[in-house]
Design an enzyme around this catalytic site. Structure first.
Site, PDB file in Angstrom:
ATOM      1  N   LYS A 215       0.837  -1.212   0.000  1.00 50.57           N
ATOM      2  CA  LYS A 215       0.000   0.000   0.000  1.00 50.57           C
ATOM      3  C   LYS A 215       0.868   1.256   0.000  1.00 50.57           C
ATOM      4  O   LYS A 215       0.577   2.223  -0.703  1.00 50.57           O
ATOM      5  CB  LYS A 215      -0.920  -0.011   1.210  1.00 50.57           C
ATOM      6  CG  LYS A 215      -1.915  -1.168   1.196  1.00 50.57           C
ATOM      7  CD  LYS A 215      -2.575  -1.326   2.548  1.00 50.57           C
ATOM      8  CE  LYS A 215      -3.466  -2.546   2.591  1.00 50.57           C
ATOM      9  NZ  LYS A 215      -3.887  -2.883   3.952  1.00 50.57           N
ATOM     10  N   GLY A 312     -12.242  -5.418   5.481  1.00 58.65           N
ATOM     11  CA  GLY A 312     -13.552  -5.999   5.768  1.00 58.65           C
ATOM     12  C   GLY A 312     -14.511  -5.744   4.624  1.00 58.65           C
ATOM     13  O   GLY A 312     -14.270  -4.883   3.768  1.00 58.65           O
TER      14      GLY A 312
HETATM   15  N1  LIG Z   1     -10.980  -8.752   2.453  1.00 61.08           N
HETATM   16  C1  LIG Z   1     -10.607  -7.509   2.676  1.00 61.08           C
HETATM   17  O1  LIG Z   1     -10.910  -6.939   3.740  1.00 61.08           O
HETATM   18  C2  LIG Z   1      -9.840  -6.738   1.644  1.00 61.08           C
HETATM   19  C3  LIG Z   1      -9.493  -5.389   1.910  1.00 61.08           C
HETATM   20  C4  LIG Z   1      -8.800  -4.653   0.927  1.00 61.08           C
HETATM   21  C5  LIG Z   1      -8.454  -5.274  -0.245  1.00 61.08           C
HETATM   22  N2  LIG Z   1      -8.765  -6.589  -0.444  1.00 61.08           N
HETATM   23  C6  LIG Z   1      -8.359  -7.199  -1.718  1.00 61.08           C
HETATM   24  O2  LIG Z   1      -9.520  -7.585  -2.431  1.00 61.08           O
HETATM   25  C7  LIG Z   1      -9.254  -8.740  -3.212  1.00 61.08           C
HETATM   26  C8  LIG Z   1     -10.250  -9.845  -2.840  1.00 61.08           C
HETATM   27  O3  LIG Z   1     -10.140 -10.132  -1.474  1.00 61.08           O
HETATM   28  P1  LIG Z   1     -11.211 -11.042  -0.711  1.00 61.08           P
HETATM   29  O4  LIG Z   1     -10.915 -10.891   0.734  1.00 61.08           O
HETATM   30  O5  LIG Z   1     -12.572 -10.785  -1.200  1.00 61.08           O
HETATM   31  O6  LIG Z   1     -10.728 -12.489  -1.167  1.00 61.08           O
HETATM   32  P2  LIG Z   1     -11.515 -13.893  -1.020  1.00 61.08           P
HETATM   33  O7  LIG Z   1     -12.585 -13.772  -0.019  1.00 61.08           O
HETATM   34  O8  LIG Z   1     -10.467 -14.915  -0.844  1.00 61.08           O
HETATM   35  O9  LIG Z   1     -12.196 -14.076  -2.458  1.00 61.08           O
HETATM   36  C9  LIG Z   1     -11.457 -14.327  -3.610  1.00 61.08           C
HETATM   37  C10 LIG Z   1     -12.419 -14.651  -4.726  1.00 61.08           C
HETATM   38  O10 LIG Z   1     -11.686 -14.789  -5.925  1.00 61.08           O
HETATM   39  C11 LIG Z   1     -12.087 -15.991  -6.567  1.00 61.08           C
HETATM   40  N3  LIG Z   1     -10.940 -16.528  -7.307  1.00 61.08           N
HETATM   41  C12 LIG Z   1      -9.702 -16.769  -6.863  1.00 61.08           C
HETATM   42  N4  LIG Z   1      -8.942 -17.275  -7.829  1.00 61.08           N
HETATM   43  C13 LIG Z   1      -9.723 -17.368  -8.927  1.00 61.08           C
HETATM   44  C14 LIG Z   1      -9.538 -17.836 -10.252  1.00 61.08           C
HETATM   45  N5  LIG Z   1      -8.356 -18.317 -10.633  1.00 61.08           N
HETATM   46  N6  LIG Z   1     -10.567 -17.777 -11.100  1.00 61.08           N
HETATM   47  C15 LIG Z   1     -11.753 -17.290 -10.692  1.00 61.08           C
HETATM   48  N7  LIG Z   1     -12.000 -16.838  -9.464  1.00 61.08           N
HETATM   49  C16 LIG Z   1     -11.002 -16.868  -8.593  1.00 61.08           C
HETATM   50  C17 LIG Z   1     -12.518 -16.937  -5.460  1.00 61.08           C
HETATM   51  O11 LIG Z   1     -13.399 -17.909  -5.978  1.00 61.08           O
HETATM   52  P3  LIG Z   1     -14.132 -19.013  -5.054  1.00 61.08           P
HETATM   53  O12 LIG Z   1     -15.025 -18.237  -4.115  1.00 61.08           O
HETATM   54  O13 LIG Z   1     -14.883 -19.855  -5.978  1.00 61.08           O
HETATM   55  O14 LIG Z   1     -13.031 -19.713  -4.314  1.00 61.08           O
HETATM   56  C18 LIG Z   1     -13.195 -15.959  -4.500  1.00 61.08           C
HETATM   57  O15 LIG Z   1     -14.529 -15.789  -4.835  1.00 61.08           O
HETATM   58  C19 LIG Z   1      -7.784  -9.088  -2.930  1.00 61.08           C
HETATM   59  O16 LIG Z   1      -6.963  -8.481  -3.887  1.00 61.08           O
HETATM   60  C20 LIG Z   1      -7.533  -8.449  -1.572  1.00 61.08           C
HETATM   61  O17 LIG Z   1      -6.178  -8.135  -1.345  1.00 61.08           O
HETATM   62  C21 LIG Z   1      -9.455  -7.324   0.455  1.00 61.08           C
END
Ligand SMILES: NC(=O)c1ccc[n+]([C@@H]2O[C@H](COP(=O)([O-])OP(=O)(O)OC[C@H]3O[C@@H](n4cnc5c(N)ncnc54)[C@H](OP(=O)(O)O)[C@@H]3O)[C@@H](O)[C@H]2O)c1
Length: 438
Positions: A215, A312
């Site tokens: 970041k 979150g």
């Molecule tokens: N969570 C947070 O608080 C947060 C905050 C800031 C930024 N972010 C960023 O936001 C992004 C998503 O985070 P998240 O927490 O939502 O992650 P997550 O809950 O792990 O979700 C990831 C999603 O991506 C899908 N995915 C992964 N690999 C894939 C592929 N090869 N083809 C198709 N779909 C794929 C997964 O599919 P399945 O569900 O089918 O497994 C899942 O739905 C990341 O870059 C993270 O760094 C997250």
């Protein structure tokens, strides 16, 4: 595709979402629950056309029946009838990079929350976006719900920025705050944080400072109008912070925070992420739990502090939706504020040039002359001592000596530490934490 999906409409903004995890499902909820507000504010209907994730059978707490399912995110990015490709899968490379690049190359705007991707490839992707007249938006990638990209690019556009710093990782801030409240050791608090969903199963990116460094490198590019330089960030995590460090810091009038800081110096741009002692009376010291804060120092505005939830579902989806709304309104700004071709690499100021004060906690054998030997090593290195605490008496076990120094150069401090480390009475690797003054 249904007839309705095929019908083009100037009032519709068609969105494809790849990644239906925490953030992706959050975005779907906001777009559907706030449809009226978003229409009023942007003048357009934001319509999700297609979605993609790995497992089509996974139970998700949103209704996906109205959206076309794409088993392959590449197809969603490169072939679907969409105006915006929203990448919420994660990872610096692989499918995230390929699909974002694929979308930009056909002129489809991209919104992402992926800080790892932006830190590794942000400069090049900004060029691809510009060459194809597409927008690359990433508000959610930095400090979750805090609109810091918007603040830097728009609200502070009239300022030269010399320093930007903050608490950029909610997991670390939660762990440090909980250690302070409970006096419990790092490992126990990390395990609890994992149970409660505040820390990932593999927490190494968070606690090792890498996530904050991703970041910071993007923020620095934006603030200073330079190419993203993740490799130039000095990174240290919070793994070696003990409950006793937090207690000693408090005695001296400080709290311990994982700080990411970037500033212009005579030697170039200094970027660093590491634990810091911050004075109790500075605003950033009272940012607790999963909250993030970013402080910008602008030459006209002075200090501006932004605080909010750094991660979150709700906060991150809020930021993703704001980027979508900006595109819906027709706001098309360069990725890092200035044209991508002008994003020159910056001279990086190495850590040896860093100047600051230091906290040292040494475990030493309680023998006559040890304290004197350590103070002589520091004096010979021209490091002056601001305060010392020595506790306990034991002939067999080590006892702690805690020292706060006055300001010195990192290279000088590290050379003195080599001598301290080599002293026969010093029983373990010294605990060193930099002191930050704001
Ligand atoms: N969570 C947070 O608080 C947060 C905050 C800031 C930024 N972010 C960023 O936001 C992004 C998503 O985070 P998240 O927490 O939502 O992650 P997550 O809950 O792990 O979700 C990831 C999603 O991506 C899908 N995915 C992964 N690999 C894939 C592929 N090869 N083809 C198709 N779909 C794929 C997964 O599919 P399945 O569900 O089918 O497994 C899942 O739905 C990341 O870059 C993270 O760094 C997250």
């Amino acid at each position: 595709m249904s007839d309705q999906q095929k019908t083009p409409s100037a009032d519709q903004l068609k969105v494809g979402i790849a990644g239906l995890g925490t953030v992706g499902t959050g975005v779907i909820k906001i777009i559907s629950q706030q449809a009226d507000i978003l229409r009023q504010r942007t003048g357009r209907d934001i319509v999700i056309k297609g979605v993609s994730a790995r497992d089509p059978k996974k139970l998700r707490d949103v209704d996906l029946s109205a959206f076309e399912w794409f088993g392959d995110p590449m197809r969603l990015a490169r072939e679907a009838d969409i105006d915006i490709y929203v990448e919420l899968m994660g990872g610096a490379d692989g499918i995230a990079l390929a699909s974002v690049e694929g979308a930009l190359k056909r002129g489809v705007d991209v919104v992402t929350a992926n800080k790892a991707l932006m830190a590794a490839h942000g400069t090049r992707l900004a060029q691809v976006a510009e060459e194809n007249n597409a927008v690359l938006a990433y508000e959610a990638a930095i400090a979750g719900g805090i609109p810091i990209v918007k603040a830097l690019r728009e609200g502070l556009a009239g300022n030269g920025i010399d320093r930007i710093y903050g608490i950029l990782n909610g997991t670390c801030n939660y762990i440090l705050t909980t250690m302070e409240k409970t006096g419990r050791p790092f490992k126990d608090v990390l395990a609890d944080a994992q149970d409660q969903g505040y820390a990932e199963a593999d927490p190494s990116f968070d606690i090792g400072g890498i996530d904050a460094a991703h970041k910071l490198s993007v923020l620095a590019a934006l603030a200073f109008g330079r190419a993203v330089d993740f490799d130039a960030v000095y990174v240290e995590g919070i793994e070696r912070i003990g409950a006793e460090d937090i207690a000693y810091a408090s005695e001296f009038g400080y709290r311990i925070k994982l700080i990411g800081a970037a500033k212009r110096t005579a030697h170039g741009i200094e970027q660093r992420v590491h634990p810091c002692l911050v004075p109790l009376d500075t605003p950033i010291a009272s940012v607790d739990d999963v909250y993030n804060a970013v402080v910008v120092e602008g030459d006209a505005v002075g200090q501006a502090t932004f605080e909010g939830r750094g991660a979150g579902e709700g906060p991150t989806a809020s930021a993703v939706t704001a980027d979508i709304a900006d595109i819906a309104r027709g706001l098309r700004l360069p990725t890092f504020s200035i044209p991508a071709a002008e994003l020159a690499p910056a001279q990086a100021s190495p850590m040896e040039h860093h100047e600051g004060a230091y906290y040292l906690r040494l475990n030493v054998l309680d023998k006559p002359g040890v304290m004197a030997a350590i103070t002589i090593i520091l004096a010979e290195a021209q490091v002056s001592i601001a305060s010392i605490i020595q506790r306990g008496r034991s002939t067999e076990e080590a006892v702690p000596i805690v020292i706060l120094t006055h300001e010195t150069r990192e290279a000088v401090m590290m050379a003195a530490l080599d001598k301290i480390r080599a002293h026969e009475a010093v029983m373990e690797e010294p605990h060193v934490i930099r002191i930050e003054t704001f």
